[in-house]
Design a protein around this motif. Sequence first.
Motif, mmCIF file in Angstrom:
data_model
loop_
_atom_site.group_PDB
_atom_site.id
_atom_site.type_symbol
_atom_site.label_atom_id
_atom_site.label_comp_id
_atom_site.label_asym_id
_atom_site.label_seq_id
_atom_site.Cartn_x
_atom_site.Cartn_y
_atom_site.Cartn_z
ATOM 1 N N ILE A 1 54.398 -9.794 26.309
ATOM 2 C CA ILE A 1 53.987 -9.710 25.232
ATOM 3 C C ILE A 1 52.767 -8.673 25.339
ATOM 4 O O ILE A 1 52.143 -8.935 25.758
ATOM 5 N N LEU A 2 52.686 -8.020 24.069
ATOM 6 C CA LEU A 2 52.033 -6.723 24.412
ATOM 7 C C LEU A 2 50.443 -7.440 23.521
ATOM 8 O O LEU A 2 51.294 -6.743 21.866
ATOM 9 N N CYS A 3 50.072 -7.901 24.121
ATOM 10 C CA CYS A 3 48.478 -8.358 23.445
ATOM 11 C C CYS A 3 47.703 -7.256 23.253
ATOM 12 O O CYS A 3 47.036 -6.810 21.910
ATOM 13 N N GLY A 4 47.545 -6.818 24.145
ATOM 14 C CA GLY A 4 46.517 -5.736 24.562
ATOM 15 C C GLY A 4 46.610 -4.749 25.756
ATOM 16 O O GLY A 4 47.450 -4.271 26.274
ATOM 17 N N GLN A 5 45.694 -3.493 25.558
ATOM 18 C CA GLN A 5 46.373 -2.622 26.318
ATOM 19 C C GLN A 5 44.570 -1.895 26.895
ATOM 20 O O GLN A 5 44.586 -0.641 26.391
ATOM 21 N N LYS B 1 62.247 3.375 32.043
ATOM 22 C CA LYS B 1 63.779 3.241 32.957
ATOM 23 C C LYS B 1 64.376 1.736 32.873
ATOM 24 O O LYS B 1 65.246 1.273 32.436
ATOM 25 N N ILE B 2 63.111 1.253 33.936
ATOM 26 C CA ILE B 2 63.497 -0.075 34.052
ATOM 27 C C ILE B 2 63.217 -1.057 32.838
ATOM 28 O O ILE B 2 64.648 -1.951 33.043
ATOM 29 N N GLN B 3 62.688 -0.321 31.610
ATOM 30 C CA GLN B 3 62.821 -1.563 30.675
ATOM 31 C C GLN B 3 64.144 -1.749 30.053
ATOM 32 O O GLN B 3 64.375 -2.685 30.025
ATOM 33 N N LYS B 4 64.854 -0.461 29.929
ATOM 34 C CA LYS B 4 65.941 -0.014 29.355
ATOM 35 C C LYS B 4 67.118 -0.910 30.308
ATOM 36 O O LYS B 4 68.330 -1.630 29.312
ATOM 37 N N GLU B 5 66.648 -0.522 31.283
ATOM 38 C CA GLU B 5 68.482 -0.972 32.174
ATOM 39 C C GLU B 5 68.220 -2.696 32.281
ATOM 40 O O GLU B 5 69.347 -3.006 32.058
ATOM 41 N N ARG B 6 66.904 -3.634 32.068
ATOM 42 C CA ARG B 6 67.163 -4.781 32.092
ATOM 43 C C ARG B 6 66.677 -5.646 30.698
ATOM 44 O O ARG B 6 66.836 -6.474 30.789
ATOM 45 N N ASN B 7 66.644 -4.392 29.679
ATOM 46 C CA ASN B 7 66.473 -5.737 28.286
ATOM 47 C C ASN B 7 65.164 -5.926 28.221
ATOM 48 O O ASN B 7 65.750 -7.304 27.793
ATOM 49 N N ILE B 8 64.254 -5.415 28.664
ATOM 50 C CA ILE B 8 62.747 -6.176 28.585
ATOM 51 C C ILE B 8 62.772 -5.797 27.262
ATOM 52 O O ILE B 8 62.164 -4.415 26.626
ATOM 53 N N THR B 9 62.302 -6.985 26.432
ATOM 54 C CA THR B 9 61.543 -6.712 25.037
ATOM 55 C C THR B 9 59.784 -6.087 25.443
ATOM 56 O O THR B 9 59.550 -6.826 26.428
ATOM 57 N N ARG B 10 59.380 -5.491 24.697
ATOM 58 C CA ARG B 10 58.580 -4.745 24.597
ATOM 59 C C ARG B 10 57.868 -4.329 22.829
ATOM 60 O O ARG B 10 58.268 -3.496 22.526
ATOM 61 N N GLU B 11 57.970 -5.275 22.284
ATOM 62 C CA GLU B 11 57.229 -5.423 21.009
ATOM 63 C C GLU B 11 56.099 -5.714 20.897
ATOM 64 O O GLU B 11 54.902 -6.434 21.259
ATOM 65 N N ARG B 12 55.220 -4.764 20.071
ATOM 66 C CA ARG B 12 53.401 -4.696 19.513
ATOM 67 C C ARG B 12 53.774 -6.474 18.777
ATOM 68 O O ARG B 12 54.336 -6.758 17.850
ATOM 69 N N PHE B 13 52.801 -6.540 19.015
ATOM 70 C CA PHE B 13 52.242 -8.520 18.587
ATOM 71 C C PHE B 13 50.949 -8.273 17.814
ATOM 72 O O PHE B 13 49.682 -7.251 18.408
ATOM 73 N N LEU B 14 51.183 -8.625 16.530
ATOM 74 C CA LEU B 14 49.676 -8.525 16.188
ATOM 75 C C LEU B 14 49.335 -9.268 15.111
ATOM 76 O O LEU B 14 50.205 -10.200 14.476
ATOM 77 N N VAL B 15 48.746 -10.930 15.311
ATOM 78 C CA VAL B 15 48.329 -12.292 15.216
ATOM 79 C C VAL B 15 48.198 -11.885 13.134
ATOM 80 O O VAL B 15 48.855 -12.880 13.040
ATOM 81 N N LEU B 16 48.125 -10.924 13.083
ATOM 82 C CA LEU B 16 47.392 -10.623 10.852
ATOM 83 C C LEU B 16 48.834 -11.316 10.766
ATOM 84 O O LEU B 16 48.888 -11.441 8.883
ATOM 85 N N ASN B 17 50.402 -10.655 11.246
ATOM 86 C CA ASN B 17 51.556 -11.260 10.520
ATOM 87 C C ASN B 17 52.047 -11.952 10.336
ATOM 88 O O ASN B 17 52.654 -12.943 9.759
ATOM 89 N N TYR B 18 50.914 -12.986 11.068
ATOM 90 C CA TYR B 18 51.617 -14.675 11.151
ATOM 91 C C TYR B 18 50.820 -16.210 11.223
ATOM 92 O O TYR B 18 50.705 -16.691 11.324
ATOM 93 N N MET B 19 50.017 -15.385 9.429
ATOM 94 C CA MET B 19 49.095 -16.180 9.366
ATOM 95 C C MET B 19 49.287 -17.745 8.287
ATOM 96 O O MET B 19 48.514 -18.097 8.532
#
Length: 376
Positions: A280-284, A304-322
């Motif tokens: 859950i990509l909240c902040g950096q 490479k690890i992310q792709k091999e293990r199929n780890i989702t890493r999507e930008r999350f913007l709360v304003l899109n879910y108001m």
Amino acid sequence: MDAEVGKAHISFPVSKLQKIQCGIAAKAEMIIQRVVLNSRPGKNGVPVAENFRLEESTIADAIQAGQVRVRTLYLSVDPYMRCRMNEDTGSDYLLPWQLSEVADGGGIGVVEESKHDNFAKGDFVISFNWPWQTVAILDGSLLQKLIPQLVSGRLSYFLGAAGITGLTALLGIKEKGHVAVGANQTMVVSGAAGACGSLAGQIGRLEGCSRVVGIAGTDEKCSILVQEMGFDAAINYKKGNVAEQLREFCPGGVDVYFDNVGGDISDTVISQMNQNSHIILCGQISQYNKDVPYPPPLSPDIEKIQKERNITRERFLVLNYMDKQEASVLQLCQWIQEGKLKVRETVVEGLANIGAAFQSMMSGGNIGKQIVSVSK
């Protein structure tokens, strides 16, 4: 000091006397204090309190139709504001602050005068574009009325646990975490003692995670996470080996990672994530003082690890879910009232100290939500 205007004997401050010409008073104004952007830290610079400046200003004494005059009670300082200190925020939904112009952000105040049908004197209101000043005249259409009873009178919670911060934690977990009751999932939260992280770990548990581990920067923060907020374990990343401690506390690997920091800590967590797990990509925040895109790219090895293990890493913007805001805020308030969601705040008194509060928050000086109390 007194001034004669016609036959009336009226007392004015000196500043008003200077505006009287030919026996006719200039348009009445109210003196206020405000905080403006004094300087930019530079895209790769570290923000300091001196980047902001407190100054005296004036606002009109009268309001127009549709407007509301409010006295500021609380202001929020948040990591995303670091982007607004740059000439280019790097985001299409954030506008940069302008030099010598008043800064703004989440704020709560009380209505002192209203010419808007939705608001009356004494109402408590909130806006996400509240100017950093003691008193303001705002367009009523930009305000939301608050119900203090929802948070047992703790109005500042609407800037944190019962506001955008809580929504970010709750909706981030619901929309991107794929948490399921009975799935025996382990969640790791970085920046875990901050405004969002401290809520995210608790919400992860409430939503069904069987194990929650936090990463923070002091022993005090780690103790609060475990003893007050129900985390199973907490790691002080400034002490010992984070990778080794993660393996100890997450023996079955990591299924959900609520990422508030990015950088080396996130690389360490991702390397221990399971197949088909979720970030859950909240902040950096570790990257906010660097001129890099958002979200920052992963290093080749971690990607490479992310792709091999199929780890989702999507930008999350709360304003899109108001569209889910109202129901989610009610859920958060219910958890708070039931004692299931523990809330921590770090409160700084006085508008003059908002720059110092921002600097402290950006360097991890806060536990929970960083709030500035402007007036009572």
